[in-house]
Enzyme design. Structure first.
Site, PDB file in Angstrom:
ATOM      1  N   TRP A 186       0.869  -1.182   0.000  1.00 51.52           N
ATOM      2  CA  TRP A 186       0.000   0.000   0.000  1.00 51.52           C
ATOM      3  C   TRP A 186       0.904   1.229   0.000  1.00 51.52           C
ATOM      4  CZ3 TRP A 186      -0.325   3.913   3.776  1.00 51.52           C
ATOM      5  CH2 TRP A 186      -1.218   4.950   3.407  1.00 51.52           C
ATOM      6  N   GLU A 227      -3.053  -2.865  -2.687  1.00 57.91           N
ATOM      7  CA  GLU A 227      -4.201  -2.289  -1.982  1.00 57.91           C
ATOM      8  C   GLU A 227      -4.498  -0.854  -2.416  1.00 57.91           C
ATOM      9  OE1 GLU A 227      -3.454  -1.804   2.208  1.00 57.91           O
ATOM     10  OE2 GLU A 227      -5.567  -1.418   2.670  1.00 57.91           O
ATOM     11  N   LYS A 229      -7.143   2.685  -2.431  1.00 58.25           N
ATOM     12  CA  LYS A 229      -7.797   3.497  -1.410  1.00 58.25           C
ATOM     13  C   LYS A 229      -8.521   4.657  -2.075  1.00 58.25           C
ATOM     14  CE  LYS A 229      -6.600   5.586   3.023  1.00 58.25           C
ATOM     15  NZ  LYS A 229      -5.583   5.765   4.039  1.00 58.25           N
ATOM     16  N   ASP A 260      -9.739  -3.354   1.405  1.00 59.34           N
ATOM     17  CA  ASP A 260      -9.815  -2.832   2.767  1.00 59.34           C
ATOM     18  C   ASP A 260     -11.225  -2.280   2.964  1.00 59.34           C
ATOM     19  OD1 ASP A 260      -9.757  -0.895   4.942  1.00 59.34           O
ATOM     20  OD2 ASP A 260      -7.584  -1.102   4.922  1.00 59.34           O
ATOM     21  N   HIS A 263     -11.912   1.528   2.745  1.00 62.66           N
ATOM     22  CA  HIS A 263     -11.332   2.304   1.650  1.00 62.66           C
ATOM     23  C   HIS A 263     -12.293   2.659   0.521  1.00 62.66           C
ATOM     24  CE1 HIS A 263      -6.815   1.472   2.535  1.00 62.66           C
ATOM     25  NE2 HIS A 263      -7.478   1.949   3.570  1.00 62.66           N
ATOM     26  N   HIS A 287      -8.497  -6.593   4.139  1.00 59.48           N
ATOM     27  CA  HIS A 287      -8.144  -5.808   5.301  1.00 59.48           C
ATOM     28  C   HIS A 287      -9.458  -5.535   6.019  1.00 59.48           C
ATOM     29  CE1 HIS A 287      -3.887  -3.976   4.609  1.00 59.48           C
ATOM     30  NE2 HIS A 287      -3.890  -5.274   4.755  1.00 59.48           N
ATOM     31  N   ASP A 295     -12.209   8.274   9.043  1.00 55.94           N
ATOM     32  CA  ASP A 295     -11.225   7.274   9.460  1.00 55.94           C
ATOM     33  C   ASP A 295     -11.581   5.895   8.931  1.00 55.94           C
ATOM     34  OD1 ASP A 295      -9.025   6.150  10.888  1.00 55.94           O
ATOM     35  OD2 ASP A 295     -10.487   5.332  12.287  1.00 55.94           O
ATOM     36  N   ASP A 297     -10.033   3.116   9.849  1.00 54.88           N
ATOM     37  CA  ASP A 297      -9.371   2.080  10.648  1.00 54.88           C
ATOM     38  C   ASP A 297      -9.861   1.952  12.079  1.00 54.88           C
ATOM     39  OD1 ASP A 297      -7.261   1.274   8.630  1.00 54.88           O
ATOM     40  OD2 ASP A 297      -6.901   3.419   8.748  1.00 54.88           O
ATOM     41  N   ASP A 327      -6.959  -4.802   9.700  1.00 53.08           N
ATOM     42  CA  ASP A 327      -6.277  -3.514   9.591  1.00 53.08           C
ATOM     43  C   ASP A 327      -7.062  -2.444  10.354  1.00 53.08           C
ATOM     44  OD1 ASP A 327      -4.732  -1.374   8.957  1.00 53.08           O
ATOM     45  OD2 ASP A 327      -5.310  -1.266   6.843  1.00 53.08           O
TER      46      ASP A 327
END
Ligand code: RNT
Ligand code: ZN
Length: 419
Positions: A186, A227, A229, A260, A263, A287, A295, A297, A327
């Protein structure tokens, strides 16, 4: 809770599920085979042991809960604690900045398997596999927001060298552990504001990835994943490695694609992407994460998004083609607890899916009986899932229900609070 009580509850739950054609013993047998790859970086707020400086790249760990790991030994102890509270056998995922170089400065293009010797020994002691991530952030050569897509040839080559070095580390993991290491790529590359040339950096990134992936490695030992995003802090207007970019690259060049959960646009979920992407790529890396506003994560919890991921993996028969990684990073709560909450939630989502009377639901769907399909989906929500989960934890020799919280609190008092 008494062992016998848990068993009793399980026996009656088993009957309830059997009435719908679901074999709970079989579900637990399947679940036992699924390894979740737990990310090291929840343990120390993505700091690593390079001592290079601040976390950068548009990701951020907020909060100042005391007791974070500052050394590799501390991180291993904390991770070991978390692993001991999880049913099943799992994996652990490192980032390149978690190297142990004996105090010597080793730049990113110089990282090598020897810097991860202790990690490999630790994993072997625990009998778990390792996965890896190259680190294209928190470094002076990433400070202007570009790494593999950099127009400066020197900087670009530096990061290509880092990627190649990391693949060698991953291959060393794979050779030692006997299962392939998945190394994730990433990069934070992107721009804060309006960008005139969106094409140039993407073409440079293609070239860099081609160079990075040029040395062939036996997939028995090592797999590459990429990955994308949507945006990051400081790359709100343009991300070079977008979803479409990497999806295209993964299909064209036969790489794994990392999805992810945090993302994408807030109303988009990765659950629906699995069956689409897996028509065209052989394997994926997840992920598992939880996006909250900006955010991507937050600590994973058993919400509808997570349940949908588990369902799709099981319904589609995708478990053997999916590497499940986590993640998230939260510095505002006990970090060992964060690992346990997120991983247990992920395992629960898989168990829930394995306990679904999918054959019955499929029958309803195929016969056009959408009334029964919807009604049944509602009914199964109140099946005694908790009794099966508790029994699974008990048979795996890990704390049942909230009992693990006491263990983490004890660890906090005995170990974390003394740091
Ligand atoms: C960042 C990506 C990436 C990182 C980790 C630390 O948005 O999700 O996977 O979170 O590599
Ligand atoms: Zn990620």
């Amino acid at each position: 809770m008494a062992t016998a009580t848990i068993e009793q509850a399980y026996v009656s739950a088993k009957e309830r599920y059997a009435a719908l054609g679901v074999n709970t013993d079989e579900a637990m047998k399947q679940l036992r085979k699924i390894a979740v790859s737990i990310h090291c970086w929840q343990g120390d707020d993505v700091a690593g042991f390079e001592r290079a400086g601040e976390l950068s790249g548009g990701i951020m760990a907020t909060g100042n809960y005391p007791g974070r790991a500052h050394t590799p030994d501390e991180l291993r102890a904390d991770a070991g604690k978390a692993l001991s509270l999880l049913p099943g056998k799992h994996r652990f995922r490192l980032h390149a900045i978690y190297l142990q170089s004996g105090g010597r400065k080793v730049d990113r293009d110089q990282v090598a398997p020897e810097h991860f010797q202790r990690w490999m020994d630790w994993a072997a002691e625990l009998g778990i596999g390792l996965d890896f991530n190259s680190t294209f952030f928190s470094h002076p050569k990433a400070a202007d927001g570009f790494t593999l897509s950099h127009r400066d040839e020197g900087i670009r080559k530096f990061w290509v060298a880092h990627g190649i070095a990391c693949r060698k580390i991953g291959a060393a993991f794979g050779r030692r552990q006997g299962t392939p290491c998945v190394t994730n790529v990433w990069i934070p590359d992107g721009a804060k504001d309006l960008t005139i040339d969106r094409k140039g950096p993407r073409e440079i990134l293609v070239k860099s990835l081609d160079e990075m992936f040029a040395p062939a490695i036996d997939p028995k030992y090592h797999l590459d994943s990429i990955e994308g995003k949507l945006f990051g802090i400081g790359s709100e207007s343009y991300v070079i490695g977008s979803h479409e970019f990497y999806l295209g690259y993964a299909v064209a060049k036969k790489k794994l694609l990392t999805l992810d959960a945090g993302h994408f646009h807030p109303t988009e979920t990765i659950a629906d992407k699995l069956s689409a992407v897996l028509c065209f790529v052989d394997e994926i890396l997840l992920h598992v994460s939880r996006g909250v506003r900006w955010d991507s994560d937050h600590v994973v919890i058993l919400n509808d998004d997570l349940k949908a991921i588990g369902e799709e993996l099981v319904r589609g028969g995708y478990l053997s083609r999916t590497h499940i990684g986590l993640d998230f990073f939260d510095a505002s709560i006990n970090r060992v607890a964060a690992w346990v909450i997120g991983t247990r939630a992920t395992i629960k989502s898989l168990l829930l899916a394995l306990l679904e009377p999918t054959a019955k639901l499929r029958q309803f769907e195929l016969s056009g009986d959408y009334t029964s399909r919807l009604a049944m989906l509602e009914e199964i929500k109140t099946l005694p899932f908790g009794a099966v989960w508790d029994y699974y934890c008990q048979t795996e020799g890990v704390p049942v229900g909230p009992a693990w919280i006491d263990e983490v609190k004890r660890y906090e008092k005995d170990v974390l609070s003394k740091r």
